[in-house]
Design a protein around this motif. Sequence first.
Motif, PDB file in Angstrom:
ATOM      1  N   GLU A  87       2.676  -2.414  11.375  1.00  0.00           N
ATOM      2  CA  GLU A  87       1.356  -2.153  10.779  1.00  0.00           C
ATOM      3  C   GLU A  87       1.512  -1.641   9.354  1.00  0.00           C
ATOM      4  O   GLU A  87       2.431  -0.901   9.052  1.00  0.00           O
ATOM      5  CB  GLU A  87       0.597  -1.101  11.582  1.00  0.00           C
ATOM      6  CG  GLU A  87       0.109  -1.584  12.913  1.00  0.00           C
ATOM      7  CD  GLU A  87      -0.832  -0.575  13.567  1.00  0.00           C
ATOM      8  OE1 GLU A  87      -1.367   0.320  12.878  1.00  0.00           O
ATOM      9  OE2 GLU A  87      -1.021  -0.694  14.784  1.00  0.00           O
ATOM     10  N   ALA A  88       0.553  -2.029   8.517  1.00  0.00           N
ATOM     11  CA  ALA A  88       0.547  -1.540   7.134  1.00  0.00           C
ATOM     12  C   ALA A  88      -0.894  -1.393   6.664  1.00  0.00           C
ATOM     13  O   ALA A  88      -1.790  -2.101   7.126  1.00  0.00           O
ATOM     14  CB  ALA A  88       1.301  -2.494   6.219  1.00  0.00           C
ATOM     15  N   ARG A  89      -1.076  -0.465   5.750  1.00  0.00           N
ATOM     16  CA  ARG A  89      -2.361  -0.268   5.092  1.00  0.00           C
ATOM     17  C   ARG A  89      -2.109  -0.400   3.593  1.00  0.00           C
ATOM     18  O   ARG A  89      -1.209   0.244   3.054  1.00  0.00           O
ATOM     19  CB  ARG A  89      -2.941   1.077   5.463  1.00  0.00           C
ATOM     20  CG  ARG A  89      -3.417   1.073   6.914  1.00  0.00           C
ATOM     21  CD  ARG A  89      -3.567   2.461   7.486  1.00  0.00           C
ATOM     22  NE  ARG A  89      -3.967   2.403   8.888  1.00  0.00           N
ATOM     23  CZ  ARG A  89      -3.106   2.329   9.913  1.00  0.00           C
ATOM     24  NH1 ARG A  89      -1.804   2.295   9.689  1.00  0.00           N
ATOM     25  NH2 ARG A  89      -3.540   2.279  11.153  1.00  0.00           N
ATOM     26  N   ILE A  90      -2.926  -1.244   2.988  1.00  0.00           N
ATOM     27  CA  ILE A  90      -2.669  -1.628   1.604  1.00  0.00           C
ATOM     28  C   ILE A  90      -3.953  -1.536   0.796  1.00  0.00           C
ATOM     29  O   ILE A  90      -5.007  -2.007   1.238  1.00  0.00           O
ATOM     30  CB  ILE A  90      -2.135  -3.086   1.562  1.00  0.00           C
ATOM     31  CG1 ILE A  90      -0.846  -3.186   2.382  1.00  0.00           C
ATOM     32  CG2 ILE A  90      -1.914  -3.539   0.137  1.00  0.00           C
ATOM     33  CD1 ILE A  90      -0.817  -4.355   3.296  1.00  0.00           C
ATOM     34  N   LEU A  91      -3.869  -0.955  -0.369  1.00  0.00           N
ATOM     35  CA  LEU A  91      -4.990  -0.907  -1.299  1.00  0.00           C
ATOM     36  C   LEU A  91      -4.821  -2.071  -2.263  1.00  0.00           C
ATOM     37  O   LEU A  91      -3.764  -2.223  -2.885  1.00  0.00           O
ATOM     38  CB  LEU A  91      -4.985   0.417  -2.066  1.00  0.00           C
ATOM     39  CG  LEU A  91      -6.238   0.707  -2.886  1.00  0.00           C
ATOM     40  CD1 LEU A  91      -7.411   1.004  -1.958  1.00  0.00           C
ATOM     41  CD2 LEU A  91      -5.985   1.878  -3.814  1.00  0.00           C
ATOM     42  N   VAL A  92      -5.849  -2.912  -2.378  1.00  0.00           N
ATOM     43  CA  VAL A  92      -5.792  -4.086  -3.245  1.00  0.00           C
ATOM     44  C   VAL A  92      -6.917  -4.001  -4.278  1.00  0.00           C
ATOM     45  O   VAL A  92      -8.085  -3.815  -3.918  1.00  0.00           O
ATOM     46  CB  VAL A  92      -5.899  -5.396  -2.434  1.00  0.00           C
ATOM     47  CG1 VAL A  92      -5.917  -6.598  -3.360  1.00  0.00           C
ATOM     48  CG2 VAL A  92      -4.742  -5.498  -1.442  1.00  0.00           C
ATOM     49  N   VAL A  93      -6.565  -4.147  -5.535  1.00  0.00           N
ATOM     50  CA  VAL A  93      -7.524  -4.170  -6.633  1.00  0.00           C
ATOM     51  C   VAL A  93      -7.422  -5.555  -7.274  1.00  0.00           C
ATOM     52  O   VAL A  93      -6.338  -5.944  -7.728  1.00  0.00           O
ATOM     53  CB  VAL A  93      -7.226  -3.061  -7.673  1.00  0.00           C
ATOM     54  CG1 VAL A  93      -8.251  -3.098  -8.788  1.00  0.00           C
ATOM     55  CG2 VAL A  93      -7.164  -1.693  -7.003  1.00  0.00           C
ATOM     56  N   GLU A  94      -8.550  -6.274  -7.292  1.00  0.00           N
ATOM     57  CA  GLU A  94      -8.528  -7.638  -7.803  1.00  0.00           C
ATOM     58  C   GLU A  94      -9.929  -8.082  -8.197  1.00  0.00           C
ATOM     59  O   GLU A  94     -10.919  -7.431  -7.884  1.00  0.00           O
ATOM     60  CB  GLU A  94      -7.951  -8.603  -6.765  1.00  0.00           C
ATOM     61  CG  GLU A  94      -8.786  -8.690  -5.503  1.00  0.00           C
ATOM     62  CD  GLU A  94      -8.105  -9.460  -4.379  1.00  0.00           C
ATOM     63  OE1 GLU A  94      -7.098 -10.120  -4.617  1.00  0.00           O
ATOM     64  OE2 GLU A  94      -8.612  -9.383  -3.250  1.00  0.00           O
ATOM     65  N   LYS A  95      -9.994  -9.226  -8.849  1.00  0.00           N
ATOM     66  CA  LYS A  95     -11.256  -9.835  -9.251  1.00  0.00           C
ATOM     67  C   LYS A  95     -12.076 -10.174  -7.990  1.00  0.00           C
ATOM     68  O   LYS A  95     -11.538 -10.704  -7.015  1.00  0.00           O
ATOM     69  CB  LYS A  95     -10.943 -11.097 -10.051  1.00  0.00           C
ATOM     70  CG  LYS A  95     -12.129 -11.845 -10.564  1.00  0.00           C
ATOM     71  CD  LYS A  95     -11.629 -13.047 -11.367  1.00  0.00           C
ATOM     72  CE  LYS A  95     -12.737 -14.038 -11.588  1.00  0.00           C
ATOM     73  NZ  LYS A  95     -12.231 -15.247 -12.246  1.00  0.00           N
ATOM     74  N   GLU A  96     -13.357  -9.888  -8.040  1.00  0.00           N
ATOM     75  CA  GLU A  96     -14.252 -10.189  -6.922  1.00  0.00           C
ATOM     76  C   GLU A  96     -14.164 -11.680  -6.557  1.00  0.00           C
ATOM     77  O   GLU A  96     -14.142 -12.540  -7.432  1.00  0.00           O
ATOM     78  CB  GLU A  96     -15.696  -9.862  -7.315  1.00  0.00           C
ATOM     79  CG  GLU A  96     -16.697 -10.077  -6.222  1.00  0.00           C
ATOM     80  CD  GLU A  96     -18.102  -9.644  -6.635  1.00  0.00           C
ATOM     81  OE1 GLU A  96     -18.927  -9.470  -5.751  1.00  0.00           O
ATOM     82  OE2 GLU A  96     -18.352  -9.494  -7.847  1.00  0.00           O
ATOM     83  N   GLY A  97     -14.065 -11.970  -5.254  1.00  0.00           N
ATOM     84  CA  GLY A  97     -14.020 -13.334  -4.774  1.00  0.00           C
ATOM     85  C   GLY A  97     -12.636 -13.959  -4.809  1.00  0.00           C
ATOM     86  O   GLY A  97     -12.468 -15.113  -4.432  1.00  0.00           O
ATOM     87  N   SER A  98     -11.638 -13.202  -5.240  1.00  0.00           N
ATOM     88  CA  SER A  98     -10.285 -13.740  -5.288  1.00  0.00           C
ATOM     89  C   SER A  98      -9.775 -13.975  -3.878  1.00  0.00           C
ATOM     90  O   SER A  98     -10.241 -13.365  -2.917  1.00  0.00           O
ATOM     91  CB  SER A  98      -9.367 -12.763  -6.026  1.00  0.00           C
ATOM     92  OG  SER A  98      -8.144 -13.363  -6.320  1.00  0.00           O
ATOM     93  N   VAL A  99      -8.785 -14.847  -3.758  1.00  0.00           N
ATOM     94  CA  VAL A  99      -8.216 -15.201  -2.439  1.00  0.00           C
ATOM     95  C   VAL A  99      -7.640 -13.980  -1.770  1.00  0.00           C
ATOM     96  O   VAL A  99      -6.965 -13.194  -2.363  1.00  0.00           O
ATOM     97  CB  VAL A  99      -7.124 -16.287  -2.611  1.00  0.00           C
ATOM     98  CG1 VAL A  99      -6.473 -16.574  -1.272  1.00  0.00           C
ATOM     99  CG2 VAL A  99      -7.682 -17.510  -3.228  1.00  0.00           C
TER     100      VAL A  99
END
Length: 103
Positions: A91-103
């Motif tokens: 298990e992992a928990r990840i914070l992702v910051v990206e352009k809205e609607g990105s894959v």
Amino acid sequence: MEIIRSREFTASRAWGAKEIANMGGITTRLHWTNQPYKWHINDGEEVFVVLDGTVEMRYKEDGLELSTLLTVGDIFYASIGTEHVAHPQGEARILVVEKEGSV
């Protein structure tokens, strides 16, 4: 105002997410997973922060497949055009910051 205890977050499916913020088209999401994602290239830049667990990040550079092991606190920055795939080790928990609607 909201306080999020990332280690307590789970989802009903791999890569399920809680949207934390959308700031002018840039999203910040907390993901839970226990399964690999898929090879992909984002529509823009991506910042990937491991909050809990260990993730093997595979990526391609100059046509070569490379990998690195990310642990708690590690950050992977995918510039525009970086093909990559995340493989959690359990298990992992990840914070992702990206352009809205990105894959």
